[in-house]
Design an enzyme around this catalytic site. Structure first.
Site, PDB file in Angstrom:
ATOM      1  N   LEU A  53       0.822  -1.222   0.000  1.00  9.27           N
ATOM      2  CA  LEU A  53       0.000   0.000   0.000  1.00  9.27           C
ATOM      3  C   LEU A  53       0.852   1.268   0.000  1.00  9.27           C
ATOM      4  CD1 LEU A  53      -2.624  -1.254   2.587  1.00  9.27           C
ATOM      5  CD2 LEU A  53      -3.152  -0.613   0.215  1.00  9.27           C
ATOM      6  N   GLY A 100      -6.520  -3.688   4.490  1.00 13.47           N
ATOM      7  CA  GLY A 100      -5.051  -3.783   4.547  1.00 13.47           C
ATOM      8  C   GLY A 100      -4.438  -2.719   5.429  1.00 13.47           C
ATOM      9  N   HIS A 115     -10.031   1.847  18.379  1.00 16.75           N
ATOM     10  CA  HIS A 115      -8.862   2.503  18.979  1.00 16.75           C
ATOM     11  C   HIS A 115      -8.754   3.981  18.576  1.00 16.75           C
ATOM     12  CE1 HIS A 115      -7.869  -1.093  21.029  1.00 16.75           C
ATOM     13  NE2 HIS A 115      -8.058  -1.761  19.901  1.00 16.75           N
ATOM     14  N   TYR A 119      -1.382   3.564  16.303  1.00 15.27           N
ATOM     15  CA  TYR A 119      -2.319   2.823  15.447  1.00 15.27           C
ATOM     16  C   TYR A 119      -3.681   3.532  15.428  1.00 15.27           C
ATOM     17  CZ  TYR A 119      -5.805  -0.811  14.440  1.00 15.27           C
ATOM     18  OH  TYR A 119      -6.886  -1.521  13.962  1.00 15.27           O
ATOM     19  N   LYS A 134      -5.847   5.484  12.305  1.00 16.76           N
ATOM     20  CA  LYS A 134      -7.254   5.268  11.902  1.00 16.76           C
ATOM     21  C   LYS A 134      -8.024   6.593  11.917  1.00 16.76           C
ATOM     22  CE  LYS A 134      -7.119   0.801  11.157  1.00 16.76           C
ATOM     23  NZ  LYS A 134      -7.337   0.233   9.818  1.00 16.76           N
TER      24      LYS A 134
HETATM   25  P1  NAI Z   1      -4.603  -8.434   9.943  1.00 15.57           P
HETATM   26  O1  NAI Z   1      -3.395  -7.847  10.545  1.00 15.57           O
HETATM   27  O2  NAI Z   1      -4.853  -9.889  10.111  1.00 15.57           O
HETATM   28  O3  NAI Z   1      -4.632  -8.106   8.365  1.00 15.57           O
HETATM   29  C1  NAI Z   1      -4.104  -6.919   7.830  1.00 15.57           C
HETATM   30  C2  NAI Z   1      -3.396  -7.268   6.536  1.00 15.57           C
HETATM   31  O4  NAI Z   1      -2.839  -6.065   5.986  1.00 15.57           O
HETATM   32  C3  NAI Z   1      -2.235  -8.263   6.731  1.00 15.57           C
HETATM   33  O5  NAI Z   1      -2.431  -9.417   5.939  1.00 15.57           O
HETATM   34  C4  NAI Z   1      -1.007  -7.471   6.292  1.00 15.57           C
HETATM   35  O6  NAI Z   1      -0.044  -8.261   5.588  1.00 15.57           O
HETATM   36  C5  NAI Z   1      -1.608  -6.400   5.402  1.00 15.57           C
HETATM   37  N1  NAI Z   1      -0.728  -5.225   5.325  1.00 15.57           N
HETATM   38  C6  NAI Z   1      -0.048  -4.616   6.336  1.00 15.57           C
HETATM   39  N2  NAI Z   1       0.712  -3.630   5.852  1.00 15.57           N
HETATM   40  C7  NAI Z   1       0.501  -3.600   4.519  1.00 15.57           C
HETATM   41  C8  NAI Z   1       1.017  -2.809   3.462  1.00 15.57           C
HETATM   42  N3  NAI Z   1       1.918  -1.818   3.678  1.00 15.57           N
HETATM   43  N4  NAI Z   1       0.608  -3.070   2.200  1.00 15.57           N
HETATM   44  C9  NAI Z   1      -0.297  -4.057   1.949  1.00 15.57           C
HETATM   45  N5  NAI Z   1      -0.802  -4.845   2.901  1.00 15.57           N
HETATM   46  C10 NAI Z   1      -0.418  -4.616   4.180  1.00 15.57           C
HETATM   47  O7  NAI Z   1      -5.844  -7.591  10.502  1.00 15.57           O
HETATM   48  P2  NAI Z   1      -7.388  -8.001  10.541  1.00 15.57           P
HETATM   49  O8  NAI Z   1      -7.724  -8.459  11.905  1.00 15.57           O
HETATM   50  O9  NAI Z   1      -7.722  -8.841   9.376  1.00 15.57           O
HETATM   51  O10 NAI Z   1      -8.058  -6.569  10.373  1.00 15.57           O
HETATM   52  C11 NAI Z   1      -8.375  -6.059   9.073  1.00 15.57           C
HETATM   53  C12 NAI Z   1      -8.553  -4.551   9.181  1.00 15.57           C
HETATM   54  O11 NAI Z   1      -9.580  -4.264  10.113  1.00 15.57           O
HETATM   55  C13 NAI Z   1      -7.321  -3.808   9.648  1.00 15.57           C
HETATM   56  O12 NAI Z   1      -7.231  -2.587   8.937  1.00 15.57           O
HETATM   57  C14 NAI Z   1      -7.580  -3.520  11.110  1.00 15.57           C
HETATM   58  O13 NAI Z   1      -6.928  -2.345  11.541  1.00 15.57           O
HETATM   59  C15 NAI Z   1      -9.088  -3.380  11.116  1.00 15.57           C
HETATM   60  N6  NAI Z   1      -9.655  -3.743  12.397  1.00 15.57           N
HETATM   61  C16 NAI Z   1      -9.754  -5.064  12.757  1.00 15.57           C
HETATM   62  C17 NAI Z   1     -10.315  -5.416  13.965  1.00 15.57           C
HETATM   63  C18 NAI Z   1     -10.498  -6.854  14.354  1.00 15.57           C
HETATM   64  O14 NAI Z   1     -11.071  -7.083  15.420  1.00 15.57           O
HETATM   65  N7  NAI Z   1     -10.054  -7.826  13.566  1.00 15.57           N
HETATM   66  C19 NAI Z   1     -10.781  -4.396  14.917  1.00 15.57           C
HETATM   67  C20 NAI Z   1     -10.638  -3.034  14.434  1.00 15.57           C
HETATM   68  C21 NAI Z   1     -10.109  -2.738  13.208  1.00 15.57           C
HETATM   69  C1  15L Z   2      -8.189  -3.623  16.590  1.00 13.33           C
HETATM   70  O1  15L Z   2      -8.221  -2.521  16.039  1.00 13.33           O
HETATM   71  C2  15L Z   2      -7.245  -4.673  16.146  1.00 13.33           C
HETATM   72  O2  15L Z   2      -7.022  -4.631  14.764  1.00 13.33           O
HETATM   73  C3  15L Z   2      -7.698  -6.074  16.547  1.00 13.33           C
HETATM   74  O3  15L Z   2      -6.607  -6.959  16.390  1.00 13.33           O
HETATM   75  C4  15L Z   2      -8.180  -6.099  18.001  1.00 13.33           C
HETATM   76  O4  15L Z   2      -7.126  -5.810  18.858  1.00 13.33           O
HETATM   77  C5  15L Z   2      -9.290  -5.086  18.181  1.00 13.33           C
HETATM   78  O5  15L Z   2      -8.925  -3.795  17.703  1.00 13.33           O
HETATM   79  C6  15L Z   2      -9.742  -4.945  19.630  1.00 13.33           C
HETATM   80  O6  15L Z   2      -9.782  -3.830  20.144  1.00 13.33           O
HETATM   81  O7  15L Z   2     -10.115  -5.963  20.234  1.00 13.33           O
END
Ligand code: NAI
Ligand code: 15L
Length: 263
Positions: free
Chosen positions: A50, A70, A111, A134, A138
């Site tokens: 990205l 991502g 967050h 982080y 956001k």
């Molecule tokens: P994750 O960490 O499993 O997936 C994020 C992906 O983004 C990873 O596969 C990583 O390789 C990729 N990435 C990181 N830097 C990059 C770059 N420079 N270029 C391209 N790709 C890149 O996170 P998850 O849990 O799947 O979350 C997805 C999205 O939702 C994230 O943006 C996260 O901040 C947001 N989020 C997720 C929460 C959750 O509970 N899972 C809660 C709040 C927000």
């Molecule tokens: C997030 O924003 C993170 O991406 C996820 O891994 C969790 O930590 C989530 O918040 C949370 O607050 O539980």
């Protein structure tokens, strides 16, 4: 839609979206810096950092919608957050502007407001109180979405996700849990609603306890259906954190106790 781009396709939510949201478009374009499974039928796999402006511009070309998952998803040193979540978001919005303003779902986070206390109930107009770099990134993403909406009419759903995992694993997550099924229904609503605008929506299930006024979900016709309460006994069987521990005090939980990581 003809083509839906999913960034972060190798991550937790990206893999879930890949498995369950193929029906939203003729083709899913799947992208990440990390390794992804090879393309199946109706899929394109396009590795991309990205932080690379030209690559992101090419990535977005031909897409009618973007599920932007991502980026760095936890507290990390600034250079990593800057590349994925600051420069990366700028690159994404500039690419969208160059290619006809495809609708975006931006995966924001609780967050952005993590320093509110757990005895407060807030709505989407409450001032941001990020709990780390982080969270700040956001907030930046939400500000970029607002700017591109006001200036160019770019539509974005700003989804402040709580905790989207198979099940809640601690007491805080009884309030912040977003079930995978509710996540899938939420993404469907974002890409199906005729007019979106740029609303902030809490990405949280219909839990008995919570700190967020979820009225704005109605704007897109999303009604979360799951409830963390069925996991309460399992969670309360574990040792409880102290009443004055960060995970008991703040909506952002342990993130409030993270240092500013220097390396
Ligand atoms: P994750 O960490 O499993 O997936 C994020 C992906 O983004 C990873 O596969 C990583 O390789 C990729 N990435 C990181 N830097 C990059 C770059 N420079 N270029 C391209 N790709 C890149 O996170 P998850 O849990 O799947 O979350 C997805 C999205 O939702 C994230 O943006 C996260 O901040 C947001 N989020 C997720 C929460 C959750 O509970 N899972 C809660 C709040 C927000
Ligand atoms: C997030 O924003 C993170 O991406 C996820 O891994 C969790 O930590 C989530 O918040 C949370 O607050 O539980």
């Amino acid at each position: 839609m003809k083509r839906l781009l999913i960034t972060g396709a190798a991550g937790n939510l990206g893999r879930l979206a890949r498995a369950r949201l193929g029906h939203l478009a003729d083709v899913l374009r799947l992208s990440d810096v990390a390794e992804m499974a090879p393309a199946g039928e109706g899929e394109e796999v396009v590795p991309c950092d990205l932080g690379d402006e030209a690559a992101v511009r090419d990535l977005v070309e031909g897409c009618d919608g973007i599920l932007h998952l991502g980026g760095v998803s936890v507290e990390r040193p600034w250079d990593q957050i800057q590349r994925g979540n600051i420069t990366g978001v700028y690159n994404l919005y500039e690419a969208a502007r160059a290619h006809g303003l495809p609708r975006i779902l931006f995966a924001s986070s609780n967050h952005t407001i993590g320093y509110y206390q757990q005895d407060e109930v807030i709505d989407t107009t409450a001032p941001m109180k990020p709990d780390g770099l982080y969270g700040v990134s956001k907030c930046f993403g939400e500000a970029m979405a607002s700017l591109y909406h006001s200036k160019f009419g770019q539509e974005t759903a700003l989804i402040r996700i709580g905790s989207c995992f198979e099940k809640p694993v601690d007491r805080r997550m009884l309030a912040t849990w977003l079930s995978p099924d509710d996540f899938v229904r939420l993404v469907e609503c974002v890409f199906r609603v005729p007019r979106l605008g740029c609303p902030i929506i809490w990405g949280v299930s219909d839990n008995d306890i919570g700190w967020w006024n979820t009225e704005s979900a109605k704007l897109i016709g999303w009604r979360p259906q799951d409830n963390s309460e069925r996991f309460r006994a399992e969670i309360e069987a574990k040792p409880m954190p102290a009443a004055d521990a960060p995970e008991s005090l703040y909506q952002g939980g342990k993130f409030t106790a993270e240092p500013i990581h220097r390396d």
